[in-house]
Every structure is written in C-alpha cells, then in structure tokens.
Design a protein around this motif. Structure first.
Motif, mmCIF file in Angstrom:
data_model
loop_
_atom_site.group_PDB
_atom_site.id
_atom_site.type_symbol
_atom_site.label_atom_id
_atom_site.label_comp_id
_atom_site.label_asym_id
_atom_site.label_seq_id
_atom_site.Cartn_x
_atom_site.Cartn_y
_atom_site.Cartn_z
ATOM 1 N N ALA A 246 51.138 35.905 39.773
ATOM 2 C CA ALA A 246 51.825 35.883 41.061
ATOM 3 C C ALA A 246 51.094 36.751 42.083
ATOM 4 O O ALA A 246 50.830 36.319 43.213
ATOM 5 N N LEU A 247 50.754 37.975 41.700
ATOM 6 C CA LEU A 247 50.045 38.867 42.629
ATOM 7 C C LEU A 247 48.646 38.354 42.923
ATOM 8 O O LEU A 247 48.135 38.535 44.032
ATOM 9 N N GLY A 248 48.024 37.708 41.939
ATOM 10 C CA GLY A 248 46.702 37.146 42.181
ATOM 11 C C GLY A 248 46.742 36.071 43.243
ATOM 12 O O GLY A 248 45.918 36.052 44.170
ATOM 13 N N VAL B 20 35.892 31.914 39.617
ATOM 14 C CA VAL B 20 35.157 32.972 38.922
ATOM 15 C C VAL B 20 35.806 34.335 39.145
ATOM 16 O O VAL B 20 35.285 35.349 38.689
ATOM 17 N N THR B 21 36.922 34.371 39.856
ATOM 18 C CA THR B 21 37.670 35.609 40.079
ATOM 19 C C THR B 21 38.910 35.599 39.206
ATOM 20 O O THR B 21 39.559 34.558 39.060
ATOM 21 N N PRO B 22 39.254 36.729 38.600
ATOM 22 C CA PRO B 22 40.463 36.774 37.739
ATOM 23 C C PRO B 22 41.748 36.555 38.528
ATOM 24 O O PRO B 22 42.433 37.494 38.919
ATOM 25 N N ILE B 23 42.052 35.291 38.766
ATOM 26 C CA ILE B 23 43.306 34.919 39.414
ATOM 27 C C ILE B 23 44.199 34.221 38.402
ATOM 28 O O ILE B 23 45.336 34.646 38.154
ATOM 29 N N ILE B 24 43.672 33.155 37.793
ATOM 30 C CA ILE B 24 44.444 32.438 36.780
ATOM 31 C C ILE B 24 44.021 32.829 35.367
ATOM 32 O O ILE B 24 44.609 32.359 34.401
ATOM 33 N N HIS C 39 37.401 42.920 43.598
ATOM 34 C CA HIS C 39 37.743 44.252 44.090
ATOM 35 C C HIS C 39 38.782 44.168 45.205
ATOM 36 O O HIS C 39 39.675 45.021 45.292
ATOM 37 N N TYR C 40 38.666 43.159 46.061
ATOM 38 C CA TYR C 40 39.675 42.973 47.109
ATOM 39 C C TYR C 40 41.062 42.758 46.503
ATOM 40 O O TYR C 40 42.050 43.368 46.921
ATOM 41 N N VAL C 41 41.129 41.880 45.515
ATOM 42 C CA VAL C 41 42.414 41.552 44.907
ATOM 43 C C VAL C 41 42.989 42.754 44.164
ATOM 44 O O VAL C 41 44.185 43.043 44.239
ATOM 45 N N GLU C 42 42.135 43.493 43.453
ATOM 46 C CA GLU C 42 42.602 44.590 42.616
ATOM 47 C C GLU C 42 43.200 45.734 43.420
ATOM 48 O O GLU C 42 44.060 46.457 42.915
#
Length: 301
Positions: free
Chosen positions: A113-115, A229-233, A253-256
């Motif tokens: 959800a946060l991703g 390629v980003t840890p979203i799903i 890094h932006y998401v984290e």
C-alpha cells in the motif's frame, strides 16, 4: 515589436529593477546595480521567479485544486475514485502476490500500500513536471506570471492526490494493527524532500519537454520500467544478493524515505544521503537550465 506575451522575452531584464533590488536584499546581497553583468541579472531573475512564484500560493493552490475538480467534474465522490481503485488493486495484489511470493499478508499489505501511494506521488512529479509548461501554454502566453507557478501547481496537485490515497494506508494500518510510533514522524521530512525534488523535476523536465515534445513519452516509459525494478510489488528481502537494484536505484531511496518510517523503521542513512545528493544535483541542473532558457518558454509552448 512583438506584442504581449512575447514582449517580456525580448526586452531588457531591467523592467523590474525595484523588485530585483528588494530580492537582492532578501538574499543578503547588495542591491542590483543599474547595469549588472548579464549572467548576474539572469541568476537573480531566475531566483526571483522562484521566490515570487512560491509566494503566490493562493494562485497555484487554486489552480491545482481546480485541476482535481476538473478531472472529476460531475462525480459524486471526486478524487476518491482514484483512492478506491488503488485500494481495490492493493487488496487484490496483496492476496495474489502474497501467496505467490509466500509472504504473510500482514507484512505484505502495508508494504504494498505504501509503495503504491509513494510511487504515485513520485511518478506524478515526473510525468506532471514534463507537461507543466505545455499544459499551461495558454496562461503563459496571456498572463505575466512567474513560470514557477505552474511547477508549484503540479506539485500541489500531486500532493493533494497523495493525501487522498493516504486513506488506504490508514485502513490497512487499522486492519493489521500497524503502529509506527515516534519513528513515523520521520516521514514528514522525507515527504518535504520529495516535494523539493518535485519542484526541480518540474523545472528541469518541463523546460526540456517544452522544447522537445518527445521527452514526456520517453520519461513515461522510463518510469514504467523503474516501477518493475523498484521494490513496490516485491520486497527487498526476496533479492538479497542483488543490492545493485536498490543501492543504485534512485526511486527506491525516494520511496523508502516515506515508506520505512510509516512501517516503524528508520530509513537507512544511505537513502538519506542519496536523496540529499539528488536534491542538490537536481536543483543545480534545474537552476542552470531555468536561468538560461526561462525566457524562451513562451515561444516553445
């Protein structure tokens, strides 16, 4: 002589000498002389545009809200349609991918959800920034406004959508008893940094896209690739031996910066340093472009 609005692009930059002098005082420097070097005048004018645009919050705030209202005109629940659709997607993917990846739904659903919420904000800054000036072409040609107003408008609009989507995490956190605690407050400076990056993205990508109209679809394709390629799903723990997808992925890094605190974890120092570095580098590049080409935007749009 050409008529307005192009007159401001071919007349000397001393039209607002009094305002530029006061802006120089604001920065702690001496007032702008009557015949300053051209480079100095361009820098002061660019910075003055950014400050004057930021002060016009009543204008870009109204324009951003009107964008939301226009998109959902005659809709009963307005922008919450986007929230509902994302909530359904998060629920479905949590059940499906949680089973496929063999991850407990209690840990996977808040992460997912946060991703999605943070990714929507970041991708909105990039894709919306690419069209910040072209979408406002009619206003730029008819009104003598700071160009930065249109960038602040995009950032504010995406921030409104972000807070609407945040309701999804509130529900998920209530269902799975997520308590971030005091560390959750670190999400606030992280969100502020994201907004600062959204401004320079709008300035830089907006200028380039106004000149080269192929840039927006190119950037949209790049953003779509980085989504996978980003840890979203998927969770970083699933690829322990491939840290290159994390360490050298700016989107991670932006998401984290916002996701980790709301999950009760302090963001890693590497993420803070990476985002701070991209913020400084991005602003330097954006100011350089804005200083040199801001007068040409009215011709390009």
């Amino acid at each position: 002589m050409l008529s307005h609005p192009f007159r401001q692009d071919i007349t000397p930059a001393t039209r607002d000498d009094e305002e530029l002098d006061s802006f120089g005082d604001m920065l702690g420097s001496q007032p702008v002389p009557s015949s300053p070097p051209a480079a100095t005048t361009q820098v002061a004018a660019a910075l003055f545009d950014l400050v004057k645009g930021a002060r016009s919050f009543h204008l870009w705030g109204l324009l951003g809200w009107q964008d939301i209202r226009r998109r959902y005109r005659r809709s009963m629940i307005g922008p919450f349609w986007l929230t509902i659709s994302m909530g359904i997607l998060v629920a479905a993917l949590s059940i499906l991918y949680g089973a496929l990846l063999k991850v407990e739904i209690e840990a996977y659903a808040p992460f997912l959800a946060l991703g999605f919420i943070n990714w929507t904000l970041i991708s909105g800054f990039i894709n919306g920034g690419c069209t910040a000036f072209t979408d406002a072409g009619s206003i730029i040609k008819q009104a003598d406004l700071p160009l930065s107003v249109h960038v602040y408008r995009v950032v504010w609009r995406d921030l409104i959508i972000f807070f609407h989507n945040a309701a999804i995490f509130v529900v998920v956190a209530a269902v799975f008893s997520i308590r971030p605690g005091w560390v959750g407050l670190l999400a606030l400076p992280g969100l502020a940094l994201l907004c600062l990056n959204g401004v320079w993205m709008g300035l830089l990508f907006g200028l380039v896209s106004a000149r080269f109209r192929d840039i927006p679809p190119v950037m949209d394709s790049i953003v779509r690739i980085f989504f996978f390629v980003t840890p979203i799903i998927w969770m970083p723990e699933l690829l322990p031996d491939r840290t290159v997808l994390l360490d050298f992925n700016p989107f991670f890094h932006y998401v984290e910066l916002v996701r980790a605190p709301l999950l009760g974890q302090a963001p890693q120092l590497a993420s803070w340093l990476a985002v701070l570095g991209m913020t400084l580098g991005g602003w330097l590049a954006a100011l350089l472009m804005f200083r040199n080409y801001r007068r040409r935007v009215a011709y390009w749009v």
